[in-house]
Design a protein around this motif. Sequence first.
Motif, PDB file in Angstrom:
ATOM      1  N   GLY A 130       0.772  -1.234   0.000  1.00  0.00           N
ATOM      2  CA  GLY A 130       0.000   0.000   0.000  1.00  0.00           C
ATOM      3  C   GLY A 130       0.801   1.280   0.000  1.00  0.00           C
ATOM      4  N   ALA A 131       2.111   1.219  -0.229  1.00  0.00           N
ATOM      5  CA  ALA A 131       2.934   2.431  -0.238  1.00  0.00           C
ATOM      6  C   ALA A 131       2.428   3.415  -1.287  1.00  0.00           C
ATOM      7  N   ASP A 132       2.499   4.699  -0.973  1.00  0.00           N
ATOM      8  CA  ASP A 132       2.044   5.730  -1.907  1.00  0.00           C
ATOM      9  C   ASP A 132       3.037   5.953  -3.036  1.00  0.00           C
ATOM     10  N   TYR A 133       4.301   5.681  -2.780  1.00  0.00           N
ATOM     11  CA  TYR A 133       5.314   5.725  -3.829  1.00  0.00           C
ATOM     12  C   TYR A 133       6.515   4.900  -3.388  1.00  0.00           C
ATOM     13  N   VAL A 134       7.312   4.484  -4.370  1.00  0.00           N
ATOM     14  CA  VAL A 134       8.572   3.798  -4.077  1.00  0.00           C
ATOM     15  C   VAL A 134       9.703   4.651  -4.646  1.00  0.00           C
ATOM     16  N   ALA A 135      10.854   4.598  -3.989  1.00  0.00           N
ATOM     17  CA  ALA A 135      12.006   5.401  -4.414  1.00  0.00           C
ATOM     18  C   ALA A 135      13.154   4.483  -4.818  1.00  0.00           C
ATOM     19  N   PHE A 136      13.682   4.711  -5.998  1.00  0.00           N
ATOM     20  CA  PHE A 136      14.824   3.955  -6.512  1.00  0.00           C
ATOM     21  C   PHE A 136      16.057   4.853  -6.586  1.00  0.00           C
ATOM     22  N   GLY A 137      17.220   4.278  -6.346  1.00  0.00           N
ATOM     23  CA  GLY A 137      18.472   5.014  -6.489  1.00  0.00           C
ATOM     24  C   GLY A 137      19.590   4.331  -5.702  1.00  0.00           C
ATOM     25  N   ALA A 138      20.775   4.784  -5.854  1.00  0.00           N
ATOM     26  CA  ALA A 138      21.140   6.081  -6.442  1.00  0.00           C
ATOM     27  C   ALA A 138      21.523   5.918  -7.916  1.00  0.00           C
ATOM     28  N   PHE A 139      21.136   6.909  -8.716  1.00  0.00           N
ATOM     29  CA  PHE A 139      21.422   6.865 -10.136  1.00  0.00           C
ATOM     30  C   PHE A 139      22.746   7.528 -10.489  1.00  0.00           C
ATOM     31  N   PHE A 140      23.212   8.423  -9.618  1.00  0.00           N
ATOM     32  CA  PHE A 140      24.494   9.096  -9.817  1.00  0.00           C
ATOM     33  C   PHE A 140      25.176   9.223  -8.459  1.00  0.00           C
ATOM     34  N   PRO A 141      26.478   9.460  -8.440  1.00  0.00           N
ATOM     35  CA  PRO A 141      27.146   9.730  -7.166  1.00  0.00           C
ATOM     36  C   PRO A 141      26.482  10.900  -6.464  1.00  0.00           C
ATOM     37  N   SER A 142      26.295  10.775  -5.163  1.00  0.00           N
ATOM     38  CA  SER A 142      25.576  11.792  -4.398  1.00  0.00           C
ATOM     39  C   SER A 142      26.516  12.547  -3.483  1.00  0.00           C
ATOM     40  N   GLY A 143      26.267  13.852  -3.383  1.00  0.00           N
ATOM     41  CA  GLY A 143      27.055  14.665  -2.471  1.00  0.00           C
ATOM     42  C   GLY A 143      26.497  14.685  -1.066  1.00  0.00           C
ATOM     43  N   THR A 144      25.297  14.114  -0.872  1.00  0.00           N
ATOM     44  CA  THR A 144      24.661  14.150   0.438  1.00  0.00           C
ATOM     45  C   THR A 144      24.532  12.790   1.087  1.00  0.00           C
ATOM     46  N   LYS A 145      24.784  11.715   0.324  1.00  0.00           N
ATOM     47  CA  LYS A 145      24.576  10.392   0.896  1.00  0.00           C
ATOM     48  C   LYS A 145      25.503   9.397   0.220  1.00  0.00           C
ATOM     49  N   ALA A 146      26.135   8.533   1.002  1.00  0.00           N
ATOM     50  CA  ALA A 146      27.007   7.516   0.438  1.00  0.00           C
ATOM     51  C   ALA A 146      26.195   6.544  -0.410  1.00  0.00           C
ATOM     52  N   VAL A 147      26.664   6.274  -1.618  1.00  0.00           N
ATOM     53  CA  VAL A 147      25.948   5.377  -2.520  1.00  0.00           C
ATOM     54  C   VAL A 147      26.401   3.949  -2.249  1.00  0.00           C
ATOM     55  N   THR A 148      25.488   3.150  -1.706  1.00  0.00           N
ATOM     56  CA  THR A 148      25.801   1.746  -1.423  1.00  0.00           C
ATOM     57  C   THR A 148      25.214   0.811  -2.463  1.00  0.00           C
ATOM     58  N   THR A 149      24.163   1.261  -3.155  1.00  0.00           N
ATOM     59  CA  THR A 149      23.507   0.413  -4.160  1.00  0.00           C
ATOM     60  C   THR A 149      23.193   1.235  -5.405  1.00  0.00           C
ATOM     61  N   PRO A 150      24.121   1.319  -6.338  1.00  0.00           N
ATOM     62  CA  PRO A 150      23.827   2.054  -7.568  1.00  0.00           C
ATOM     63  C   PRO A 150      22.646   1.425  -8.302  1.00  0.00           C
ATOM     64  N   ALA A 151      21.807   2.272  -8.878  1.00  0.00           N
ATOM     65  CA  ALA A 151      20.635   1.799  -9.610  1.00  0.00           C
ATOM     66  C   ALA A 151      20.807   2.085 -11.092  1.00  0.00           C
ATOM     67  N   ASP A 152      20.188   1.239 -11.911  1.00  0.00           N
ATOM     68  CA  ASP A 152      20.242   1.381 -13.354  1.00  0.00           C
ATOM     69  C   ASP A 152      18.928   1.956 -13.854  1.00  0.00           C
ATOM     70  N   LEU A 153      18.991   2.743 -14.926  1.00  0.00           N
ATOM     71  CA  LEU A 153      17.783   3.348 -15.473  1.00  0.00           C
ATOM     72  C   LEU A 153      16.748   2.303 -15.885  1.00  0.00           C
ATOM     73  N   GLU A 154      17.187   1.106 -16.159  1.00  0.00           N
ATOM     74  CA  GLU A 154      16.269   0.048 -16.593  1.00  0.00           C
ATOM     75  C   GLU A 154      15.186  -0.226 -15.553  1.00  0.00           C
ATOM     76  N   ILE A 155      15.512  -0.028 -14.272  1.00  0.00           N
ATOM     77  CA  ILE A 155      14.518  -0.309 -13.235  1.00  0.00           C
ATOM     78  C   ILE A 155      13.353   0.677 -13.319  1.00  0.00           C
ATOM     79  N   LEU A 156      13.623   1.906 -13.738  1.00  0.00           N
ATOM     80  CA  LEU A 156      12.560   2.887 -13.926  1.00  0.00           C
ATOM     81  C   LEU A 156      11.687   2.516 -15.123  1.00  0.00           C
TER      82      LEU A 156
END
Length: 218
Positions: A130-156
């Motif tokens: 029942g979630a109102d939305y799901v969030a995928f990422g990270a798609f690019f290196p982030s300056g605010t959060k360490a990227v532990t699981t890079p995401a691919d555009l294919e998932i979108l």
Amino acid sequence: MTDRVPAAPSCRLYLISPERIDHPALFADELRAALSGGDVAAFQLRLKDAGDEAIIRTADTLRPICQQRDVAFILNDRPDLAVKLDCDGVHVGQDDMPYMEARRIVGPDRQVGVTCKASRHLAMEAAEAGADYVAFGAFFPSGTKAVTTPADLEILEWWSGLMEVPCVAIGGITVENCRPVVAAGADFLAVAGGVWNYKDGPEAAVRAFNEIFAASST
């Protein structure tokens, strides 16, 4: 001959706050400037390592600015405070509490969004729960959060072709690199530094994002 109705934007902006806001009243001016730049769907207050008092003070300063402009005010991690502070919703990550617990706390009328990183399985589970939305990422290196699981555009592309539950793309997204993410089917772009650190200021950043969204709808 009838006038052509403009197409609705295929994507909208989901602002994420800086991780620290030492002076909420000063940051309020930046937020007002950003929101005057164009359409913004939501603003998430994400203060990592801040105590309850600081979160409450900041939320009470910024929430009215958003809600007066019909921008959803979302609190990160804390469904208990989201209810207490009359926020429009809460966002929970995989390291926070489960979706169902967050939903139980905030009730049926507030939004609950879930971080799913790069996991199709977690996203399907959240959507079915029942979630109102799901969030995928990270798609690019982030300056605010360490990227532990890079995401691919294919998932979108996969998600937008399969599900009606909206998806949010997050992680290092800027005016300069966002076009492929929009084209892949993201319903919302979650952006922090790409707005607050934009060379011409947050108002110009929001305007530039909206121009890209509008162009993608034509």
